[in-house]
Write a protein that holds these residues in place. Structure first.
Motif, PDB file in Angstrom:
ATOM      1  N   ARG B 118       7.813  15.017  18.057  1.00  0.00           N
ATOM      2  CA  ARG B 118       7.917  15.083  16.369  1.00  0.00           C
ATOM      3  C   ARG B 118       8.494  13.633  15.892  1.00  0.00           C
ATOM      4  N   PRO B 119       9.563  13.078  16.280  1.00  0.00           N
ATOM      5  CA  PRO B 119      10.138  11.987  15.957  1.00  0.00           C
ATOM      6  C   PRO B 119       9.036  10.741  16.229  1.00  0.00           C
ATOM      7  N   VAL B 120       8.447  10.844  17.149  1.00  0.00           N
ATOM      8  CA  VAL B 120       7.430   9.662  17.408  1.00  0.00           C
ATOM      9  C   VAL B 120       6.329   9.597  16.367  1.00  0.00           C
ATOM     10  N   GLU B 121       5.804  10.989  16.205  1.00  0.00           N
ATOM     11  CA  GLU B 121       4.821  10.930  15.345  1.00  0.00           C
ATOM     12  C   GLU B 121       5.161  10.673  13.805  1.00  0.00           C
ATOM     13  N   GLN B 122       6.199  11.121  13.375  1.00  0.00           N
ATOM     14  CA  GLN B 122       6.777  11.037  11.945  1.00  0.00           C
ATOM     15  C   GLN B 122       7.071   9.422  11.864  1.00  0.00           C
ATOM     16  N   THR B 123       7.624   8.752  12.908  1.00  0.00           N
ATOM     17  CA  THR B 123       7.581   7.362  12.571  1.00  0.00           C
ATOM     18  C   THR B 123       6.424   6.381  12.203  1.00  0.00           C
ATOM     19  N   PHE B 124       5.511   6.938  12.929  1.00  0.00           N
ATOM     20  CA  PHE B 124       4.256   6.113  12.776  1.00  0.00           C
ATOM     21  C   PHE B 124       3.520   6.550  11.366  1.00  0.00           C
ATOM     22  N   THR B 125       3.643   7.895  11.091  1.00  0.00           N
ATOM     23  CA  THR B 125       2.984   8.192   9.872  1.00  0.00           C
ATOM     24  C   THR B 125       3.949   7.733   8.693  1.00  0.00           C
ATOM     25  N   ALA B 126       4.961   7.756   8.991  1.00  0.00           N
ATOM     26  CA  ALA B 126       5.935   6.982   7.549  1.00  0.00           C
ATOM     27  C   ALA B 126       5.568   5.379   7.534  1.00  0.00           C
ATOM     28  N   MET B 127       5.437   5.018   8.853  1.00  0.00           N
ATOM     29  CA  MET B 127       5.277   3.303   8.632  1.00  0.00           C
ATOM     30  C   MET B 127       3.950   3.190   8.225  1.00  0.00           C
ATOM     31  N   ARG B 128       2.869   3.662   8.435  1.00  0.00           N
ATOM     32  CA  ARG B 128       1.434   3.743   7.782  1.00  0.00           C
ATOM     33  C   ARG B 128       1.513   4.001   6.288  1.00  0.00           C
ATOM     34  N   GLY B 129       2.209   5.075   6.294  1.00  0.00           N
ATOM     35  CA  GLY B 129       2.215   5.516   4.734  1.00  0.00           C
ATOM     36  C   GLY B 129       2.969   4.318   3.790  1.00  0.00           C
ATOM     37  N   ARG B 130       4.040   4.000   4.256  1.00  0.00           N
ATOM     38  CA  ARG B 130       4.735   2.944   3.585  1.00  0.00           C
ATOM     39  C   ARG B 130       4.127   1.730   3.278  1.00  0.00           C
ATOM     40  N   LEU B 131       3.309   1.182   4.321  1.00  0.00           N
ATOM     41  CA  LEU B 131       2.715  -0.062   4.241  1.00  0.00           C
ATOM     42  C   LEU B 131       1.510   0.088   3.397  1.00  0.00           C
ATOM     43  N   ALA B 132       1.002   1.263   3.088  1.00  0.00           N
ATOM     44  CA  ALA B 132      -0.027   1.537   2.455  1.00  0.00           C
ATOM     45  C   ALA B 132       0.311   1.440   0.926  1.00  0.00           C
ATOM     46  N   GLU B 133       1.449   2.031   0.772  1.00  0.00           N
ATOM     47  CA  GLU B 133       2.049   1.849  -0.304  1.00  0.00           C
ATOM     48  C   GLU B 133       2.307   0.316  -0.934  1.00  0.00           C
ATOM     49  N   VAL B 134       2.905  -0.392   0.080  1.00  0.00           N
ATOM     50  CA  VAL B 134       3.182  -1.879  -0.341  1.00  0.00           C
ATOM     51  C   VAL B 134       1.797  -2.399  -0.957  1.00  0.00           C
ATOM     52  N   LEU B 135       0.755  -2.202   0.031  1.00  0.00           N
ATOM     53  CA  LEU B 135      -0.479  -2.856  -0.133  1.00  0.00           C
ATOM     54  C   LEU B 135      -1.239  -2.359  -1.333  1.00  0.00           C
ATOM     55  N   ALA B 136      -1.063  -0.923  -1.804  1.00  0.00           N
ATOM     56  CA  ALA B 136      -1.682  -0.529  -3.141  1.00  0.00           C
ATOM     57  C   ALA B 136      -0.753  -1.123  -4.088  1.00  0.00           C
ATOM     58  N   GLU B 137       0.424  -1.403  -4.103  1.00  0.00           N
ATOM     59  CA  GLU B 137       1.283  -2.078  -5.005  1.00  0.00           C
ATOM     60  C   GLU B 137       0.653  -3.551  -5.424  1.00  0.00           C
ATOM     61  N   GLY B 138       0.403  -4.288  -4.249  1.00  0.00           N
ATOM     62  CA  GLY B 138      -0.206  -5.439  -4.344  1.00  0.00           C
ATOM     63  C   GLY B 138      -1.621  -5.359  -5.120  1.00  0.00           C
ATOM     64  N   ARG B 139      -2.377  -4.518  -4.786  1.00  0.00           N
ATOM     65  CA  ARG B 139      -3.630  -4.445  -5.201  1.00  0.00           C
ATOM     66  C   ARG B 139      -3.397  -3.952  -6.900  1.00  0.00           C
ATOM     67  N   ASP B 140      -2.759  -3.161  -7.236  1.00  0.00           N
ATOM     68  CA  ASP B 140      -2.569  -2.804  -8.576  1.00  0.00           C
ATOM     69  C   ASP B 140      -1.983  -3.911  -9.245  1.00  0.00           C
ATOM     70  N   ARG B 141      -1.009  -4.772  -8.919  1.00  0.00           N
ATOM     71  CA  ARG B 141      -0.375  -5.859  -9.605  1.00  0.00           C
ATOM     72  C   ARG B 141      -1.509  -6.995  -9.858  1.00  0.00           C
ATOM     73  N   GLY B 142      -2.689  -6.806  -9.049  1.00  0.00           N
ATOM     74  CA  GLY B 142      -3.635  -7.634  -9.043  1.00  0.00           C
ATOM     75  C   GLY B 142      -3.465  -9.104  -7.987  1.00  0.00           C
ATOM     76  N   GLU B 143      -2.394  -8.759  -6.938  1.00  0.00           N
ATOM     77  CA  GLU B 143      -2.351  -9.779  -6.201  1.00  0.00           C
ATOM     78  C   GLU B 143      -3.355  -9.751  -5.020  1.00  0.00           C
ATOM     79  N   LEU B 144      -3.943  -8.642  -4.883  1.00  0.00           N
ATOM     80  CA  LEU B 144      -5.039  -8.351  -3.771  1.00  0.00           C
ATOM     81  C   LEU B 144      -6.245  -7.908  -4.425  1.00  0.00           C
ATOM     82  N   THR B 145      -7.511  -8.009  -3.743  1.00  0.00           N
ATOM     83  CA  THR B 145      -8.749  -7.837  -4.284  1.00  0.00           C
ATOM     84  C   THR B 145      -8.739  -6.325  -4.402  1.00  0.00           C
ATOM     85  N   ASP B 146      -9.626  -5.799  -5.399  1.00  0.00           N
ATOM     86  CA  ASP B 146      -9.697  -4.369  -5.482  1.00  0.00           C
ATOM     87  C   ASP B 146     -10.601  -3.653  -4.304  1.00  0.00           C
TER      88      ASP B 146
END
Lengths: 193, 193
Positions: B118-146
């Motif tokens: 479980r902790p192994v699984e959760q760690t990677f789920t969280a990491m991927r999710g968190r990075l996706a948020e950071v990328l989505a934020e960059g896209r929404d701010r217009g820093e990244l292509t749509d």
DNA sequence: GTCTATACGGGGATAGAC
DNA sequence: GTCTATCCCCGTATAGAC
């Protein structure tokens, strides 16, 4: 004292060693388990091989050769540079089992033994080099932008594959692997002209 | 029966377990080795923990928490989306030791035990999710292509990291890791606007 | 070539004394 | 809480008979 003169019994031993190394790694694989899976007695095993490291070398070498040969099949197919790389990344794989060579990288006893280590090292060196060639070819043909760094991008692609296996095993699902592959191919698509 | 009430002796045991799991994996780590490294006797170990799985759970949980906390430090720093991701990928790491959580993915006994898994699984789920948020934020701010896919790209980035460790260990050099990171950041740079 | 017997340390844990 | 004794099976072979 592994050689290529392989009898039927020796071959069975190598095959079961390959499977077990893939499933459980070197540290997690015992001679007894190898014998049982091969249906071969203790005495036979030690007649054909010096011991566990010798058998592992035969198994690892065989797997490494197959891996490179399979990749080469995709790389020499017709199509653009990116198409061939996509075909390689998306070809049928046992994703949840992971990479039989990459997993050895985590095996302390394999990494500590220069003889067992060498095929692992060479496999990845070759893979990165070959992918870099394919990318350089694409760039030289004008399929890819001039600013793309073939060597760095090749390492990225191989890393995505190896890391994709890790994510898939962690999630017990092939989804993250497919996502990772889609992601890198999406980024690569932006480099085509 | 692992709890968070940790005595000094228990803490030493957890720390040596963490080190050994990182260096040798679960299958390659024995209770005896843990005790010796911790300077703690057999009886003490079994007084504080139920056994090897219990101790491993404590060690893995602690490592997982630290990993996510460290990443969060980079993600919440000032800078554009891509800058923060670059800072995360390029921060100081023990590259040749690999990822202490990712390596567990190759451990059959860990993956077979839902509690350790479980902790192994959760760690990677969280990491991927968190990075996706950071990328989505960059896209929404217009820093990244749509057109950039945050979830897929997040998986790609985590995979590059995990795969980069594999390549580095195979080569016994940090160079392929650095190349893989440079490669993906190069591709990502083409998505900025 | 293959089998059985034997060996010796280590893995993983329990029992009971202190 | 910690220590020592003890247990049983497994890992990794070697020896010698068939």
């Amino acid at each position: 004292m592994y050689t290529d003169s392989v009898t039927y019994t020796a071959d069975r031993l190598i095959e079961s060693t390959r499977e077990l190394l893939w499933e459980r790694g070197y540290v997690g694989t015992s001679p007894k388990a190898i014998q049982q899976r091969a249906g071969v007695g203790q005495g036979s095993m030690y007649h054909h091989f010096d011991g566990k490291p010798d058998l592992a070398l035969a198994a690892i070498s065989r797997t490494a050769e197959e891996m490179l040969a399979a990749a080469e099949g995709q790389f020499t197919a017709p199509g653009t540079s990116v198409e061939r790389i996509a075909a390689y990344l998306r070809r049928e794989r046992d994703v949840l089992k992971g990479c039989p060579i990459g997993r050895l990288t985590q095996d302390p006893d394999v990494m500590a033994d220069p003889v067992l280590r060498r095929p692992v090292e060479q496999t990845f060196t070759a893979m990165r080099g070959r992918l870099a060639e394919v990318l350089a070819e694409g760039r030289d043909r004008g399929e890819l932008t001039d600013t793309l760094d073939p060597a760095a991008t090749a390492s990225t692609i191989v890393a995505v594959l190896q890391g994709g296996y890790v994510l898939a095993r962690a999630a017990d699902s092939t989804a993250p692997f497919d996502q990772a592959v889609d992601g890198v191919l999406g980024l690569l698509a932006a480099q085509t002209r």
